[in-house]
Design an enzyme around this catalytic site. Structure first.
Site, short mmCIF file in Angstrom:
data_model
loop_
_atom_site.label_atom_id
_atom_site.label_comp_id
_atom_site.label_asym_id
_atom_site.label_seq_id
_atom_site.Cartn_x
_atom_site.Cartn_y
_atom_site.Cartn_z
N SER A 8 54.59 32.22 46.62
CA SER A 8 54.74 33.67 46.47
C SER A 8 53.39 34.35 46.54
O SER A 8 52.47 33.98 45.80
CB SER A 8 55.42 33.98 45.13
OG SER A 8 56.68 33.37 45.07
N GLU A 12 56.77 33.62 50.61
CA GLU A 12 57.52 34.71 49.98
C GLU A 12 56.55 35.84 49.65
O GLU A 12 55.55 35.62 48.96
CB GLU A 12 58.19 34.23 48.68
CG GLU A 12 58.91 35.38 47.97
CD GLU A 12 59.48 35.00 46.61
OE1 GLU A 12 60.69 35.21 46.42
OE2 GLU A 12 58.72 34.51 45.75
N TRP A 13 56.86 37.02 50.15
CA TRP A 13 56.06 38.19 49.76
C TRP A 13 56.80 38.92 48.65
O TRP A 13 57.89 39.46 48.86
CB TRP A 13 55.84 39.12 50.96
CG TRP A 13 55.01 40.32 50.59
CD1 TRP A 13 54.07 40.39 49.60
CD2 TRP A 13 55.06 41.62 51.19
NE1 TRP A 13 53.52 41.65 49.55
CE2 TRP A 13 54.12 42.43 50.51
CE3 TRP A 13 55.80 42.17 52.23
CZ2 TRP A 13 53.91 43.76 50.84
CZ3 TRP A 13 55.59 43.50 52.56
CH2 TRP A 13 54.65 44.28 51.88
N ARG A 14 56.19 38.92 47.47
CA ARG A 14 56.77 39.59 46.30
C ARG A 14 56.39 41.07 46.36
O ARG A 14 55.37 41.50 45.82
CB ARG A 14 56.28 38.92 45.02
CG ARG A 14 57.03 37.63 44.68
CD ARG A 14 58.42 37.90 44.15
NE ARG A 14 58.33 38.76 42.96
CZ ARG A 14 58.14 38.30 41.72
NH1 ARG A 14 58.04 37.00 41.49
NH2 ARG A 14 58.06 39.13 40.70
N ARG A 64 61.62 41.69 43.61
CA ARG A 64 62.26 41.20 42.38
C ARG A 64 62.38 42.36 41.40
O ARG A 64 61.37 42.96 41.02
CB ARG A 64 61.42 40.05 41.78
CG ARG A 64 61.98 39.45 40.50
CD ARG A 64 63.28 38.72 40.68
NE ARG A 64 63.18 37.67 41.67
CZ ARG A 64 63.89 37.66 42.81
NH1 ARG A 64 64.75 38.64 43.09
NH2 ARG A 64 63.75 36.68 43.67
N HIS A 120 68.32 35.39 38.35
CA HIS A 120 67.29 34.88 37.45
C HIS A 120 67.60 35.28 36.02
O HIS A 120 67.97 36.42 35.78
CB HIS A 120 65.91 35.44 37.82
CG HIS A 120 65.57 35.26 39.26
ND1 HIS A 120 66.13 36.04 40.25
CD2 HIS A 120 64.75 34.39 39.88
CE1 HIS A 120 65.67 35.64 41.43
NE2 HIS A 120 64.84 34.65 41.23
N LYS A 158 70.53 30.93 45.30
CA LYS A 158 69.39 30.52 44.47
C LYS A 158 69.60 30.98 43.03
O LYS A 158 69.97 32.13 42.79
CB LYS A 158 68.10 31.12 45.02
CG LYS A 158 66.87 30.86 44.14
CD LYS A 158 65.74 31.86 44.40
CE LYS A 158 64.66 31.73 43.34
NZ LYS A 158 63.68 32.82 43.39
N ARG A 195 61.78 21.22 39.27
CA ARG A 195 61.04 21.68 40.45
C ARG A 195 60.62 20.51 41.34
O ARG A 195 60.23 20.70 42.49
CB ARG A 195 59.80 22.47 40.02
CG ARG A 195 60.11 23.75 39.24
CD ARG A 195 58.83 24.48 38.87
NE ARG A 195 59.08 25.72 38.12
CZ ARG A 195 59.39 26.89 38.66
NH1 ARG A 195 59.50 26.99 39.98
NH2 ARG A 195 59.59 27.96 37.90
N SER A 198 53.91 32.52 40.19
CA SER A 198 54.75 33.72 40.16
C SER A 198 55.86 33.59 39.13
O SER A 198 56.59 34.53 38.87
CB SER A 198 55.34 34.00 41.55
OG SER A 198 56.18 32.95 41.95
N GLN A 234 55.48 26.77 37.45
CA GLN A 234 55.09 26.38 38.81
C GLN A 234 53.82 25.54 38.78
O GLN A 234 52.91 25.80 38.00
CB GLN A 234 54.85 27.61 39.69
CG GLN A 234 56.13 28.30 40.10
CD GLN A 234 55.86 29.51 40.97
OE1 GLN A 234 54.74 29.74 41.41
NE2 GLN A 234 56.88 30.29 41.21
#
Length: 252
Positions: A21, A46-48, A82, A143, A170, A213, A232, A236
């Protein structure tokens, strides 16, 4: 089970794919971050967009998307706003959220969009159809940064995403205990073995959930998120460590 192909990347077979991200506030930082990310080992960018300050200026948003596309032309680009209610940086109206995603689809610059399941059923279905008409794939997401529901509820949400024709359902959940991690993994396995006809992505967050993960290939999650710089989401790990572990598990 069908796979999902974006550019030359086949999602849903082999080792889980690594998503990173990029979170940048303005054009200048999008540019500098993109150059740094270009050197990293990952599969999907991924562009947040919820971190981007000038959100009301669609031209500015798309100019930033163009920089990402030109800096990493070979990487699938996932456009993600998001929402604040699902752990993001900004709150916007449903109308603005849908309009932003449609603008991204129209731009021809993005390969995938993230669409939150609980945006509203009609809006979700219409946006999926619009994306598919423009050859853009949809990651449909949910989420919960507070808890992990029962396995039946996790599966129900993933099946609802599938029924809405998401290319990739997801779900990311916060464990309150190690048994919550097992609940997520058991739900993933049951979904994958009994209901899924396409790739799914699941994860249990924070340090407690790190195993989820890493073990996607075992339990049925087709992709996982790693960190190039700043994580992000909680739990992670760095892309290099992630690739090493995924490769070990794949080759075992």
């Amino acid at each position: 089970m069908k796979t999902v192909t974006v550019k030359d990347l086949v999602i849903g077979t082999g080792a889980p794919k690594i998503i990173v991200s990029l979170m940048a506030k303005d054009i200048a930082s999008v540019k500098s971050e993109a150059l740094a990310y270009r050197e990293a080992d990952f599969d999907i960018l991924e562009w947040r967009v919820d971190h981007y300050a000038d959100l009301s200026n669609v031209e500015s948003v798309m100019a930033a998307a163009k920089i990402l596309r030109e800096t990493m032309p070979e990487k699938p680009l996932l456009f993600t706003f998001r929402s604040a209610k699902e752990g993001g940086e900004q709150a916007i109206s449903t109308e603005a959220y849908i309009a932003l995603n449609r603008a991204a689809i129209d731009s021809g610059l993005v390969d995938m969009i993230d669409l939150e399941l609980f945006t509203g059923d009609d809006q979700v279905k219409e946006t999926v159809a619009y994306a598919h008409a423009h050859d853009v794939k949809v990651v449909m997401s949910n989420h919960d940064f507070h808890k992990t529901p029962e396995a039946e509820e996790i599966i129900a949400r993933l099946r609802k995403m599938q029924s809405f024709d998401a290319d990739i359902p997801k779900i990311a959940l916060m464990p309150q205990s190690t048994s919550d991690v097992l609940t997520l993994l058991a739900a993933t396995l049951e979904m994958q073995e009994q209901y899924a006809d396409r790739p799914i992505i699941t994860m249990s967050m924070a340090k407690t959930g790190v195993i989820s993960r890493l073990a996607g290939e075992v339990f049925g999650s087709a992709a996982t998120f790693g960190a190039v710089k700043k994580a992000s989401a909680p739990g992670q790990i760095s892309v290099n460590d992630l690739r090493t572990v995924l490769t070990i598990l794949h080759q075992a």
